[in-house]
Write a protein that holds these residues in place. Sequence first.
Motif, PDB file in Angstrom:
ATOM      1  N   HIS A 209     -13.896  69.518 -55.822  1.00  8.69           N
ATOM      2  CA  HIS A 209     -13.861  69.562 -57.284  1.00  8.69           C
ATOM      3  C   HIS A 209     -14.685  70.720 -57.836  1.00  8.69           C
ATOM      4  O   HIS A 209     -15.843  70.924 -57.462  1.00  8.69           O
TER       5      HIS A 209
ATOM      6  N   ARG B 179      -9.130  74.295 -53.487  1.00  4.50           N
ATOM      7  CA  ARG B 179      -8.538  73.609 -52.330  1.00  4.50           C
ATOM      8  C   ARG B 179      -8.669  74.547 -51.139  1.00  4.50           C
ATOM      9  O   ARG B 179      -8.284  75.727 -51.211  1.00  4.50           O
TER      10      ARG B 179
ATOM     11  N   ASP C 179      -9.358  69.137 -51.355  1.00  2.00           N
ATOM     12  CA  ASP C 179      -9.850  69.586 -52.656  1.00  2.00           C
ATOM     13  C   ASP C 179     -11.364  69.414 -52.728  1.00  2.00           C
ATOM     14  O   ASP C 179     -11.908  68.386 -52.294  1.00  2.00           O
TER      15      ASP C 179
END
Length: 266
Positions: free
Chosen positions: A240, A244, A238
């Motif tokens: 942020h 992903r 991931d």
Amino acid sequence: MLTTRDLDGAPTWLDLATPDLAGAESFYGGLFGWTLTSRGTTQGPGAGEYGVFRCDGKAVAGARTVPPATASAWTLYFHTRDADAAARAVRAGGGTVDQEPADLPGPGRAALFTDPAGARFAVRQPGTGQGFGLVDAPGALCWTELRTADVPSAMAFYGAVIGVDSATVPLPGGTGTYLLLTPPGPAGDTSFGGVVPLAADPSGTGPYWTPYIEVPDPDATAARTAHLGGTVRLPPADLHGVGRLAHLTDPHGARFAVIHSAAPGD
């Protein structure tokens, strides 16, 4: 955000060089649900069969056969209004013209280059044929990324060759900055890629462009990649605010990445 419109400096096509077209059809069909339709043969030295990958009936990439000893790779094509002028700019900037500008039936006039650091790319001067029929959707190109050691020199080179602009944005969580690539002029607020310093690439390979394909589930795609004979170079992770993603290779070593993009505000 990518677009199917031709914008100066923006990606306009994606092309796979492979020694095994049938194998590529099986691999990418199993991975993304792509189908391959024939478009005849390529021209010039090493001419071979050429096909177009389609997702839901829309063109998302091309594929051409190369001799077995030739490295398999994905090549990004960037829009130019003048492929011959782009070739002159490549030479002036210290790059290499690997394939001189040539007219192709339908797609237009194209040329294949290597930048001064060793990353391969191409340009396309549109003709009567369409480029991408689908982008920024599952199974289609959604992002591009250049890994290179000298970012300022790379930006000067690509600015001269394809007119690309750039903008620096902060990374999520205040962990640094990221260089976005944008077309010049009024469309300059439409980013289509980024640049990562080569030292930040844990794979330790040389400079290269990476195409990112949007997928619903990067973990499932990575698992299918291994099952179909490919390699997971960087496992799903991931990022942020971005999504992903995972970095992969096909069975013949062509590098690409997949991402499930984060929704705005995530």
